[in-house]
Each structure stands twice: as C-alpha cells, then as structure tokens.
Design an enzyme around this catalytic site. Structure first.
Site, PDB file in Angstrom:
ATOM      1  N   LEU A  81      -3.872  -5.605 -11.371  1.00 48.62           N
ATOM      2  CA  LEU A  81      -3.981  -6.959 -11.788  1.00 48.62           C
ATOM      3  C   LEU A  81      -4.531  -8.028 -11.363  1.00 48.62           C
ATOM      4  O   LEU A  81      -5.001  -8.897 -11.766  1.00 48.62           O
ATOM      5  CB  LEU A  81      -2.427  -7.454 -12.369  1.00 48.62           C
ATOM      6  CG  LEU A  81      -1.619  -6.207 -13.303  1.00 48.62           C
ATOM      7  CD1 LEU A  81      -0.443  -6.696 -13.379  1.00 48.62           C
ATOM      8  CD2 LEU A  81      -2.378  -5.914 -14.642  1.00 48.62           C
TER       9      LEU A  81
ATOM     10  N   CYS B 293      -0.550   0.008 -14.530  1.00 47.94           N
ATOM     11  CA  CYS B 293      -1.091  -1.432 -13.700  1.00 47.94           C
ATOM     12  C   CYS B 293       0.009  -1.937 -13.057  1.00 47.94           C
ATOM     13  O   CYS B 293       1.249  -1.957 -13.262  1.00 47.94           O
ATOM     14  CB  CYS B 293      -1.211  -2.433 -14.836  1.00 47.94           C
ATOM     15  SG  CYS B 293      -2.656  -1.757 -15.961  1.00 47.94           S
ATOM     16  N   CYS B 294      -0.366  -2.664 -11.766  1.00 51.26           N
ATOM     17  CA  CYS B 294       0.464  -3.484 -10.901  1.00 51.26           C
ATOM     18  C   CYS B 294      -0.353  -4.395 -10.288  1.00 51.26           C
ATOM     19  O   CYS B 294      -1.334  -4.355 -10.380  1.00 51.26           O
ATOM     20  CB  CYS B 294       1.536  -2.615  -9.997  1.00 51.26           C
ATOM     21  SG  CYS B 294       0.642  -1.724  -8.688  1.00 51.26           S
ATOM     22  N   TRP B 295       0.277  -5.316  -9.559  1.00 52.16           N
ATOM     23  CA  TRP B 295      -0.409  -6.298  -8.763  1.00 52.16           C
ATOM     24  C   TRP B 295      -1.882  -5.932  -8.387  1.00 52.16           C
ATOM     25  O   TRP B 295      -3.141  -6.549  -8.358  1.00 52.16           O
ATOM     26  CB  TRP B 295       0.414  -7.245  -7.836  1.00 52.16           C
ATOM     27  CG  TRP B 295      -0.411  -8.240  -7.480  1.00 52.16           C
ATOM     28  CD1 TRP B 295      -0.733  -8.790  -5.978  1.00 52.16           C
ATOM     29  CD2 TRP B 295      -0.924  -9.492  -8.261  1.00 52.16           C
ATOM     30  NE1 TRP B 295      -1.245  -9.988  -6.078  1.00 52.16           N
ATOM     31  CE2 TRP B 295      -1.316 -10.475  -7.117  1.00 52.16           C
ATOM     32  CE3 TRP B 295      -0.737  -9.905  -9.478  1.00 52.16           C
ATOM     33  CZ2 TRP B 295      -1.879 -11.589  -7.599  1.00 52.16           C
ATOM     34  CZ3 TRP B 295      -1.249 -10.999  -9.865  1.00 52.16           C
ATOM     35  CH2 TRP B 295      -1.956 -12.070  -8.749  1.00 52.16           C
TER      36      TRP B 295
END
Length: 135
Positions: A103, A59-61
């Site tokens: 995210l 996960c990342c932005w």
C-alpha cells in the site's frame, strides 16, 4: 473470474482495486478487511488453495507480510509485485495464484497494470515441471 481479496487496511487504493476488479466483471470475495496481515494472507491463501477463488489479491503496508502469510498455505504461490512486468513474470514463469501489493508505494495506475497482467497472463507450459517443485 472469482478473486479472493484481503487487506489489513482499507484505503483509497484498496477501494480502487475492488472497484476496478468488479467493473471488469470479476466476482470479488472479501476475505478480510482491516484485520491483521497474518489473517489476511492466510485467509486469501486458504480461499485460493481451497478452490473458493481462482486467484487472490492481498495488500498490506509493504506487501511483504501478506505474501509471507499467504505462502504458508500449501498450494499457494504468492508473488509480491511492484510493476506490470513482475506481475506478468510471476504468472508466466511461476504460475503465481496470489498477487501481493504494498500500500505504501503502489499507485492506482500501477495497481491496474499489475492486476491486468496478473489476470490475463497464462503460465508458460515449458515451466510446468518447475511449478510442482514449489510444493
């Protein structure tokens, strides 16, 4: 199933994902949390490619950075997904072994739907020749 997990930012969503996986009996191996997205993607990719985990979740932005970083690891097929159908297709037609999530736009409900599809869908045997072309 043993699942490598990493995120560049610990959030309510990432905690929800970890809980959801654990509640379903999966062993969650935390590869990185609150570390830079290149390390997260690479670390989870290396865990999957090295056999330390059967699948990975990153996960990342936006989900883009971790998917790119994971895909730089030989043997990793990371797919950035936004819904259940895409996650199912990534497994079925591409034999994806790492699920990348953004995210910013992913809700807990949609994350659960994607995880369920990603973890229960088997690759289509008629696509097996194509998997090897991915490197």
């Amino acid at each position: 199933m043993r699942i490598a997990f990493g995120t560049d930012e610990s959030t309510d969503l990432t905690r929800h994902i970890r809980r959801w996986l654990s509640d379903r009996g999966h062993e969650v191996v935390i590869v990185g949390e609150d570390i830079a997205w290149p390390e997260v993607g690479h670390g989870v990719g290396a865990a999957v490619a090295g056999g330390e985990a059967e699948r990975g979740v990153v996960c990342c932005w936006t989900g883009t950075g971790v998917s790119i970083a994971a895909n730089k690891v030989a043997g990793v097929r990371a797919a950035l997904c936004t819904d259940r159908a895409t996650a199912e297709g990534a497994r079925k037609w591409n034999d994806a072994n790492v699920l990348a999530l953004g995210l910013r736009l992913t809700s807990p409900t949609v994350a659960e739907e994607m995880l369920e599809a990603f973890l229960t869908t088997e690759p289509d045997a008629s696509e097996a020749d194509n998997f090897g072309r991915l490197g």
